[in-house]
Design an enzyme around this catalytic site. Structure first.
Site, PDB file in Angstrom:
ATOM      1  N   HIS A   1       6.043   4.889  10.176  1.00 15.43           N
ATOM      2  CA  HIS A   1       7.418   4.430  10.456  1.00 15.43           C
ATOM      3  C   HIS A   1       7.480   3.681  11.792  1.00 15.43           C
ATOM      4  O   HIS A   1       8.416   3.852  12.570  1.00 15.43           O
ATOM      5  CB  HIS A   1       8.414   5.608  10.437  1.00 15.43           C
ATOM      6  CG  HIS A   1       8.756   6.035   9.048  1.00 15.43           C
ATOM      7  ND1 HIS A   1       9.739   5.423   8.306  1.00 15.43           N
ATOM      8  CD2 HIS A   1       8.217   6.998   8.253  1.00 15.43           C
ATOM      9  CE1 HIS A   1       9.804   6.004   7.104  1.00 15.43           C
ATOM     10  NE2 HIS A   1       8.882   6.947   7.049  1.00 15.43           N
TER      11      HIS A   1
ATOM     12  N   ASP B   1       6.244   0.259  11.647  1.00 11.45           N
ATOM     13  CA  ASP B   1       6.073  -1.177  11.328  1.00 11.45           C
ATOM     14  C   ASP B   1       7.366  -1.980  11.457  1.00 11.45           C
ATOM     15  O   ASP B   1       7.383  -3.036  12.101  1.00 11.45           O
ATOM     16  CB  ASP B   1       5.418  -1.378   9.941  1.00 11.45           C
ATOM     17  CG  ASP B   1       6.125  -0.721   8.777  1.00 11.45           C
ATOM     18  OD1 ASP B   1       7.067   0.076   8.997  1.00 11.45           O
ATOM     19  OD2 ASP B   1       5.739  -1.018   7.617  1.00 11.45           O
TER      20      ASP B   1
ATOM     21  N   SER C   1       2.094  -5.539 -18.862  1.00 13.20           N
ATOM     22  CA  SER C   1       1.570  -4.435 -18.063  1.00 13.20           C
ATOM     23  C   SER C   1       0.641  -3.623 -18.947  1.00 13.20           C
ATOM     24  O   SER C   1       1.079  -3.045 -19.945  1.00 13.20           O
ATOM     25  CB  SER C   1       2.719  -3.545 -17.565  1.00 13.20           C
ATOM     26  OG  SER C   1       2.193  -2.271 -17.230  1.00 13.20           O
TER      27      SER C   1
ATOM     28  N   GLY D   1       3.742   6.460  -6.354  1.00 11.79           N
ATOM     29  CA  GLY D   1       4.564   7.485  -5.701  1.00 11.79           C
ATOM     30  C   GLY D   1       3.771   8.449  -4.840  1.00 11.79           C
ATOM     31  O   GLY D   1       4.268   9.491  -4.435  1.00 11.79           O
TER      32      GLY D   1
ATOM     33  N   SER E   1       0.840   3.022  -1.508  1.00 17.41           N
ATOM     34  CA  SER E   1       1.309   1.630  -1.639  1.00 17.41           C
ATOM     35  C   SER E   1       0.940   0.930  -2.941  1.00 17.41           C
ATOM     36  O   SER E   1       0.425  -0.185  -2.927  1.00 17.41           O
ATOM     37  CB  SER E   1       0.792   0.780  -0.473  1.00 17.41           C
ATOM     38  OG  SER E   1       1.253   1.294   0.708  1.00 17.41           O
ATOM     39  N   SER E   2       1.277   1.573  -4.038  1.00 14.77           N
ATOM     40  CA  SER E   2       1.056   0.895  -5.322  1.00 14.77           C
ATOM     41  C   SER E   2       1.963  -0.328  -5.428  1.00 14.77           C
ATOM     42  O   SER E   2       1.579  -1.343  -6.011  1.00 14.77           O
ATOM     43  CB  SER E   2       1.310   1.851  -6.481  1.00 14.77           C
ATOM     44  OG  SER E   2       2.606   2.387  -6.390  1.00 14.77           O
TER      45      SER E   2
ATOM     46  N   ASP F   1       2.200  -2.044   4.449  1.00 13.92           N
ATOM     47  CA  ASP F   1       1.498  -1.920   3.169  1.00 13.92           C
ATOM     48  C   ASP F   1       0.894  -3.258   2.739  1.00 13.92           C
ATOM     49  O   ASP F   1      -0.265  -3.341   2.339  1.00 13.92           O
ATOM     50  CB  ASP F   1       2.456  -1.423   2.087  1.00 13.92           C
ATOM     51  CG  ASP F   1       3.210  -0.176   2.521  1.00 13.92           C
ATOM     52  OD1 ASP F   1       2.753   0.470   3.477  1.00 13.92           O
ATOM     53  OD2 ASP F   1       4.241   0.136   1.902  1.00 13.92           O
TER      54      ASP F   1
ATOM     55  N   TYR G   1      15.070   5.852   4.089  1.00 14.62           N
ATOM     56  CA  TYR G   1      14.301   4.816   4.773  1.00 14.62           C
ATOM     57  C   TYR G   1      15.253   3.820   5.428  1.00 14.62           C
ATOM     58  O   TYR G   1      15.146   3.531   6.616  1.00 14.62           O
ATOM     59  CB  TYR G   1      13.395   4.104   3.754  1.00 14.62           C
ATOM     60  CG  TYR G   1      12.334   3.229   4.369  1.00 14.62           C
ATOM     61  CD1 TYR G   1      11.044   3.702   4.549  1.00 14.62           C
ATOM     62  CD2 TYR G   1      12.621   1.938   4.790  1.00 14.62           C
ATOM     63  CE1 TYR G   1      10.062   2.905   5.116  1.00 14.62           C
ATOM     64  CE2 TYR G   1      11.652   1.132   5.348  1.00 14.62           C
ATOM     65  CZ  TYR G   1      10.369   1.624   5.504  1.00 14.62           C
ATOM     66  OH  TYR G   1       9.412   0.820   6.069  1.00 14.62           O
TER      67      TYR G   1
HETATM   68  C1  GLA Z   1       6.409   2.891   3.500  1.00 16.45           C
HETATM   69  C2  GLA Z   1       6.823   1.458   3.811  1.00 16.45           C
HETATM   70  C3  GLA Z   1       6.027   0.904   4.983  1.00 16.45           C
HETATM   71  C4  GLA Z   1       6.032   1.846   6.175  1.00 16.45           C
HETATM   72  C5  GLA Z   1       5.709   3.278   5.739  1.00 16.45           C
HETATM   73  C6  GLA Z   1       5.899   4.271   6.860  1.00 16.45           C
HETATM   74  O1  GLA Z   1       5.084   2.902   3.035  1.00 16.45           O
HETATM   75  O2  GLA Z   1       6.660   0.637   2.690  1.00 16.45           O
HETATM   76  O3  GLA Z   1       6.527  -0.368   5.327  1.00 16.45           O
HETATM   77  O4  GLA Z   1       7.256   1.799   6.852  1.00 16.45           O
HETATM   78  O5  GLA Z   1       6.523   3.692   4.653  1.00 16.45           O
HETATM   79  O6  GLA Z   1       4.986   4.034   7.864  1.00 16.45           O
END
Ligand code: GLA
Length: 388
Positions: A40, A42, A73, A126, A130-131, A176, A226
């Site tokens: 958290h 970025d 898909s 999930g 970062s899918s 990500d 978020y």
């Molecule tokens: C998610 C968001 C990122 C980042 C992280 C926390 O993955 O997509 O941009 O903020 O949370 O670090």
């Protein structure tokens, strides 16, 4: 090229041939990512330490002579199809990513013909690896190659970020997408979001390993909370700037500015940001000195901050971290990614990984009746594309 990736590309390409008769003309791929520390940070122009992992999204594509876009898909056995210039409303979230990428790309670089594509991926969904960024980055790389667009990598990842903002309505930062595009095999990245630049450090962990444990909890609150965090920290910065004219942006903040924030909740949010940035620098130092006990302690401190000050953890994440920290061969542990579910990352002695996995699996099943998934990923190169 990574042999595992090559095998997946062949499978996706065969599936394309089945669906669209005839071979694709190009392939693009993008990996998921882990993040060692710097969470958290970025969207507040701080620091992080991510790396791409051996889980990918692959896009096989072939241009069409007409104006039709047809994307399948492979994972969902589902197809979306529309004609360029005609209205289309994406239904599922995978369609939103695809439609968002194509539309944002198409607004910049005129699409004079359609294409057909197959998308396949094995980045766990999930889990906080970062899918979604992997889909965006893979598809954007495919589009860049297919339409021979003159676009640098940084522009590419920023366009992917716009997909999150405009089509998924999450104001996420660049962690990500940047990690998915710019990572290098066997390296960790010290990523500075203020400069948008990265240094690479050797990820040789000697007798230690990074182990992920998945809560398997859906991140339901993630989107709204978020955006709330993005607002809270932006508001706090605004107040500080109004009281101290020497502060231009987030990176000017130090602990001494905390007393200028009137809202105690916002004060905690900024404290996390300031100290988390410091922890990234200390972690880079600890890594270069191969001081793994120190590195582990920084991970654990990061978790406490994310749990208590930034309030993005959840009972399941806290449980897995606490369980990991009971073990003498675990140097540190924390939640990873956006929070409210997803997975933890722990620094564990290599010779005890098996014991660690068994312990966490048993404890978690006893408490939540959920089977956690434990992973020890390889660090791989970032996204790419090539003609077939
Ligand atoms: C998610 C968001 C990122 C980042 C992280 C926390 O993955 O997509 O941009 O903020 O949370 O670090």
């Amino acid at each position: 090229m990574n042999a595992e990736l090559e095998k997946y590309i062949q499978n996706t390409s065969s599936y394309f041939e089945e669906k669209y008769s005839g071979a694709p003309t190009l392939v693009a791929y993008a990996p998921g990512r882990i993040n060692i520390i710097g969470e958290h940070t970025d969207y507040n122009l701080g620091l992080s330490m991510p790396a791409a992992i051996n889980r990918w999204v692959i896009v096989c594509l072939r241009p069409r002579p007409d104006q039709v876009i047809s994307v399948t898909s492979q994972n969902y056995h589902d197809k979306m199809e529309y004609t360029l210039g005609q209205p289309f409303t994406p239904a599922d979230s995978w369609e939103k990513y695809v439609y968002g990428c194509i539309t944002i790309f198409g607004n910049q670089y005129k699409l004079n013909q359609g294409f057909e594509a197959v998308i396949w991926g094995n980045v766990p969904i999930g889990s906080g690896v970062s899918s979604s960024a992997a889909i965006e980055v893979a598809l954007m790389n495919a589009l860049r190659a297919a339409y021979a667009a003159d676009m640098d990598d940084l522009t590419l990842v920023k366009m992917c970020q716009r997909v999150e903002h405009e089509y998924l309505k999450v104001n996420s930062g660049l962690l990500d997408q940047y990690a998915s595009q710019f990572s290098r095999e066997g390296k960790l990245m010290i990523l500075d979001f203020n400069q948008l630049s990265s240094d690479y450090v050797d990820a040789d962990m000697k007798e230690w390993a990074w182990i992920l444990a998945d809560t398997k909890v859906k991140r339901e609150l993630a989107g709204s909370k978020y955006s709330e965090r993005v607002r809270e920290t932006a508001d706090a910065l605004k107040e500080i700037k109004s009281k101290d004219s020497s502060v231009q942006g987030f990176r000017d903040l130090t602990e001494k500015h905390l007393s200028l924030i009137s809202d105690p909740v916002q004060q905690k949010r900024i404290r996390h940001l300031v100290l988390e940035n410091q922890r990234v620098l200390k972690a880079a130092e600890a890594l270069s000195q191969k001081n793994f006990e120190e590195l582990g302690a920084l991970l654990t401190a990061s978790h406490q901050s994310l749990r208590d000050d930034y309030e993005v953890s959840c009972p399941e994440l806290d449980f897995l971290v606490d369980a990991a920290l009971q073990l003498p061969y675990c140097a540190g542990s924390r939640m990873m990614g956006g929070g409210f579910g997803g997975c933890t990352i722990s620094l564990v002695r290599k010779d005890a990984v098996h014991k660690f996995s068994n312990f966490l699996t048993d404890e978690y099943a006893r408490e939540y009746d959920i089977v956690t998934e434990i992973n020890n990923y390889q660090l791989v190169d970032g996204a790419g594309s090539y003609k077939l």
